[in-house]
Design a protein around this motif. Sequence first.
Motif, PDB file in Angstrom:
ATOM      1  N   LYS A  57       0.833  -1.231   0.017  1.00  9.05           N
ATOM      2  CA  LYS A  57      -0.093   0.037  -0.086  1.00  9.05           C
ATOM      3  C   LYS A  57       1.053   1.296   0.001  1.00  9.05           C
ATOM      4  CE  LYS A  57      -1.930   1.509   3.928  1.00  9.05           C
ATOM      5  NZ  LYS A  57      -2.931   1.521   5.114  1.00  9.05           N
ATOM      6  N   ILE A  58       0.671   2.245  -0.866  1.00 13.98           N
ATOM      7  CA  ILE A  58       1.335   3.538  -0.923  1.00 13.98           C
ATOM      8  C   ILE A  58       0.067   4.570  -0.648  1.00 13.98           C
ATOM      9  CG2 ILE A  58       2.653   4.999  -2.326  1.00 13.98           C
ATOM     10  CD1 ILE A  58       4.009   2.599  -3.541  1.00 13.98           C
ATOM     11  N   GLU A  59       0.353   5.377   0.149  1.00 16.01           N
ATOM     12  CA  GLU A  59      -0.619   6.788   0.120  1.00 16.01           C
ATOM     13  C   GLU A  59       0.133   7.833  -0.204  1.00 16.01           C
ATOM     14  OE1 GLU A  59      -3.215   6.716   3.623  1.00 16.01           O
ATOM     15  OE2 GLU A  59      -1.644   5.057   4.491  1.00 16.01           O
ATOM     16  N   GLN A  60      -0.427   8.736  -1.002  1.00 16.76           N
ATOM     17  CA  GLN A  60       0.266   9.855  -1.654  1.00 16.76           C
ATOM     18  C   GLN A  60      -0.780  11.084  -1.694  1.00 16.76           C
ATOM     19  OE1 GLN A  60       0.684   8.411  -5.771  1.00 16.76           O
ATOM     20  NE2 GLN A  60       2.608   7.811  -5.101  1.00 16.76           N
ATOM     21  N   LYS A  61       0.016  12.310  -1.773  1.00 14.16           N
ATOM     22  CA  LYS A  61      -0.897  13.495  -1.903  1.00 14.16           C
ATOM     23  C   LYS A  61      -0.428  14.068  -3.167  1.00 14.16           C
ATOM     24  CE  LYS A  61      -1.828  14.593   3.000  1.00 14.16           C
ATOM     25  NZ  LYS A  61      -3.318  14.306   2.922  1.00 14.16           N
ATOM     26  N   GLU A  62      -1.346  14.525  -3.950  1.00 13.81           N
ATOM     27  CA  GLU A  62      -1.068  15.419  -5.209  1.00 13.81           C
ATOM     28  C   GLU A  62      -1.560  16.852  -5.220  1.00 13.81           C
ATOM     29  OE1 GLU A  62      -3.170  14.792  -9.427  1.00 13.81           O
ATOM     30  OE2 GLU A  62      -1.709  13.182  -9.058  1.00 13.81           O
ATOM     31  N   LYS A  63      -0.612  17.828  -5.492  1.00 13.55           N
ATOM     32  CA  LYS A  63      -0.978  19.336  -5.407  1.00 13.55           C
ATOM     33  C   LYS A  63      -1.458  19.807  -6.580  1.00 13.55           C
ATOM     34  CE  LYS A  63       2.300  20.405  -1.416  1.00 13.55           C
ATOM     35  NZ  LYS A  63       3.246  20.988  -0.999  1.00 13.55           N
ATOM     36  N   TYR A  64      -2.475  20.529  -6.736  1.00 12.05           N
ATOM     37  CA  TYR A  64      -2.882  21.134  -7.667  1.00 12.05           C
ATOM     38  C   TYR A  64      -3.712  22.533  -7.592  1.00 12.05           C
ATOM     39  CZ  TYR A  64      -7.776  20.158  -6.552  1.00 12.05           C
ATOM     40  OH  TYR A  64      -9.048  20.327  -5.878  1.00 12.05           O
ATOM     41  N   PHE A  65      -3.931  23.215  -8.567  1.00 20.65           N
ATOM     42  CA  PHE A  65      -4.474  24.538  -8.346  1.00 20.65           C
ATOM     43  C   PHE A  65      -5.771  24.778  -8.714  1.00 20.65           C
ATOM     44  CE2 PHE A  65      -5.571  28.855  -9.705  1.00 20.65           C
ATOM     45  CZ  PHE A  65      -5.031  29.718  -8.351  1.00 20.65           C
ATOM     46  N   ASP A  66      -6.624  24.968  -7.815  1.00 20.28           N
ATOM     47  CA  ASP A  66      -8.287  24.855  -7.798  1.00 20.28           C
ATOM     48  C   ASP A  66      -8.763  26.476  -8.466  1.00 20.28           C
ATOM     49  OD1 ASP A  66     -10.935  24.781  -7.870  1.00 20.28           O
ATOM     50  OD2 ASP A  66     -11.012  23.331  -5.894  1.00 20.28           O
ATOM     51  N   ASP A  67      -9.102  26.286 -10.032  1.00 18.43           N
ATOM     52  CA  ASP A  67      -9.577  27.587 -10.491  1.00 18.43           C
ATOM     53  C   ASP A  67     -10.819  27.893  -9.803  1.00 18.43           C
ATOM     54  OD1 ASP A  67      -7.476  27.575 -12.337  1.00 18.43           O
ATOM     55  OD2 ASP A  67      -8.314  26.229 -13.845  1.00 18.43           O
ATOM     56  N   PHE A  68     -11.581  26.995  -9.357  1.00 24.95           N
ATOM     57  CA  PHE A  68     -12.881  27.433  -8.726  1.00 24.95           C
ATOM     58  C   PHE A  68     -12.462  28.245  -7.371  1.00 24.95           C
ATOM     59  CE2 PHE A  68     -16.863  26.730  -6.029  1.00 24.95           C
ATOM     60  CZ  PHE A  68     -17.575  27.208  -6.993  1.00 24.95           C
ATOM     61  N   THR A  69     -11.640  27.821  -6.458  1.00 24.29           N
ATOM     62  CA  THR A  69     -11.456  28.388  -5.335  1.00 24.29           C
ATOM     63  C   THR A  69     -10.452  29.273  -5.446  1.00 24.29           C
ATOM     64  OG1 THR A  69      -9.959  26.635  -4.747  1.00 24.29           O
ATOM     65  CG2 THR A  69     -12.515  26.633  -3.923  1.00 24.29           C
ATOM     66  N   ASN A  70      -9.625  29.436  -6.518  1.00 22.74           N
ATOM     67  CA  ASN A  70      -8.464  30.017  -6.697  1.00 22.74           C
ATOM     68  C   ASN A  70      -7.464  30.155  -5.636  1.00 22.74           C
ATOM     69  OD1 ASN A  70      -7.133  32.146  -8.243  1.00 22.74           O
ATOM     70  ND2 ASN A  70      -7.828  33.870  -6.845  1.00 22.74           N
ATOM     71  N   SER A  71      -7.036  28.860  -5.186  1.00 22.53           N
ATOM     72  CA  SER A  71      -6.032  28.451  -4.152  1.00 22.53           C
ATOM     73  C   SER A  71      -5.323  27.138  -4.615  1.00 22.53           C
ATOM     74  CB  SER A  71      -6.835  28.622  -2.894  1.00 22.53           C
ATOM     75  OG  SER A  71      -7.683  27.486  -2.871  1.00 22.53           O
ATOM     76  N   ASN A  72      -4.518  26.872  -4.000  1.00 21.80           N
ATOM     77  CA  ASN A  72      -3.883  25.529  -4.005  1.00 21.80           C
ATOM     78  C   ASN A  72      -4.457  24.511  -3.085  1.00 21.80           C
ATOM     79  OD1 ASN A  72      -1.548  26.295  -5.633  1.00 21.80           O
ATOM     80  ND2 ASN A  72      -0.743  27.335  -3.887  1.00 21.80           N
ATOM     81  N   SER A  73      -4.664  23.545  -3.841  1.00 24.68           N
ATOM     82  CA  SER A  73      -5.190  22.136  -3.042  1.00 24.68           C
ATOM     83  C   SER A  73      -4.545  20.988  -3.108  1.00 24.68           C
ATOM     84  CB  SER A  73      -6.744  22.074  -3.572  1.00 24.68           C
ATOM     85  OG  SER A  73      -7.536  23.221  -3.378  1.00 24.68           O
ATOM     86  N   GLU A  74      -5.031  20.090  -2.272  1.00 31.11           N
ATOM     87  CA  GLU A  74      -4.448  18.634  -2.314  1.00 31.11           C
ATOM     88  C   GLU A  74      -5.517  17.459  -2.558  1.00 31.11           C
ATOM     89  OE1 GLU A  74      -0.457  18.864   0.266  1.00 31.11           O
ATOM     90  OE2 GLU A  74      -2.300  18.131   1.416  1.00 31.11           O
ATOM     91  N   ILE A  75      -4.921  16.474  -3.321  1.00 27.59           N
ATOM     92  CA  ILE A  75      -5.856  15.517  -3.555  1.00 27.59           C
ATOM     93  C   ILE A  75      -5.151  14.239  -2.855  1.00 27.59           C
ATOM     94  CG2 ILE A  75      -6.624  13.582  -5.188  1.00 27.59           C
ATOM     95  CD1 ILE A  75      -6.707  15.949  -7.364  1.00 27.59           C
ATOM     96  N   ASN A  76      -6.034  13.441  -1.972  1.00 29.94           N
ATOM     97  CA  ASN A  76      -5.409  12.265  -1.431  1.00 29.94           C
ATOM     98  C   ASN A  76      -5.474  11.054  -2.371  1.00 29.94           C
ATOM     99  OD1 ASN A  76      -4.963  13.465   1.213  1.00 29.94           O
ATOM    100  ND2 ASN A  76      -7.196  13.592   1.645  1.00 29.94           N
ATOM    101  N   ILE A  77      -4.498  10.384  -2.241  1.00 33.30           N
ATOM    102  CA  ILE A  77      -4.539   9.385  -3.288  1.00 33.30           C
ATOM    103  C   ILE A  77      -4.089   7.865  -2.417  1.00 33.30           C
ATOM    104  CG2 ILE A  77      -3.520   8.112  -5.323  1.00 33.30           C
ATOM    105  CD1 ILE A  77      -2.715  10.979  -6.253  1.00 33.30           C
ATOM    106  N   LEU A  78      -4.689   6.774  -2.621  1.00 34.60           N
ATOM    107  CA  LEU A  78      -4.582   5.680  -1.993  1.00 34.60           C
ATOM    108  C   LEU A  78      -4.281   4.491  -3.189  1.00 34.60           C
ATOM    109  CD1 LEU A  78      -4.312   3.816   0.476  1.00 34.60           C
ATOM    110  CD2 LEU A  78      -6.776   3.444   0.177  1.00 34.60           C
ATOM    111  N   LYS A  79      -3.190   3.874  -3.090  1.00 34.63           N
ATOM    112  CA  LYS A  79      -2.901   2.725  -4.121  1.00 34.63           C
ATOM    113  C   LYS A  79      -2.276   1.463  -3.598  1.00 34.63           C
ATOM    114  CE  LYS A  79      -1.489   5.852  -7.987  1.00 34.63           C
ATOM    115  NZ  LYS A  79      -0.373   6.209  -9.038  1.00 34.63           N
TER     116      LYS A  79
END
Length: 208
Positions: A109-131
């Motif tokens: 099992k590997i847990e990750q976080k992916e950063k991205y810029f959210d145009d709707f909130t106009n801010s940086n956000s993170e996505i949780n990923i479980l693999k």
Amino acid sequence: MKIKNIIFCISIFLLLGCSQNFKNKKDIISYDKINFKNQFYSGDSIISNNLFIETINKNCFYSEPYLNQSQKWKKKCPISKIIDNYYKKIKNVENINGKFGEFNLNIKKIEQKEKYFDDFTNSNSEINILKLYLYTFKNNRKVDSIDIYMHKNSMWGDTDNIYYFNKDNIFILELDTDVETGISVSNLKVYNINKNTGNFKLKEYFTF
């Protein structure tokens, strides 16, 4: 009397010989199967059924946004419960070992976080990923690896890859859950493990 004893001994010898041959044949039949002690780690066989998969896009569409809270919708869309079951079990998983012929298998099992810029909130956000990754080993050396499970969630929806092992085949179904439209199938990939090399190979690819 001696003749009867000889016949009896020959009969016992043949019976034991046949039993041994049957045992060897049985071992050969199961030799090239993916085996884990806990059958849960083989996944749910329903995701290898194309007829079932074809019903997902039709039955899992929301007639209105956020309809997934409806029990009626959940009953109509059983894949939603299957996705939940995978996540609940897998989030508590550690390393799992198995066998495929002369190769050792390991699920990690590997847990990750992916950063991205959210145009709707106009801010940086993170996505949780479980693999979950499946590895093949021979003589303690890694041969190959493949990601067999993924749960990626964001405020707009989820992406899930769920898997099923059948003999030497690995079915990986990719699903997208949108908070406004429902669950849809992206694709189904079928891999197998080469019994001589331990490498994974894409056999079939389906879109729906």
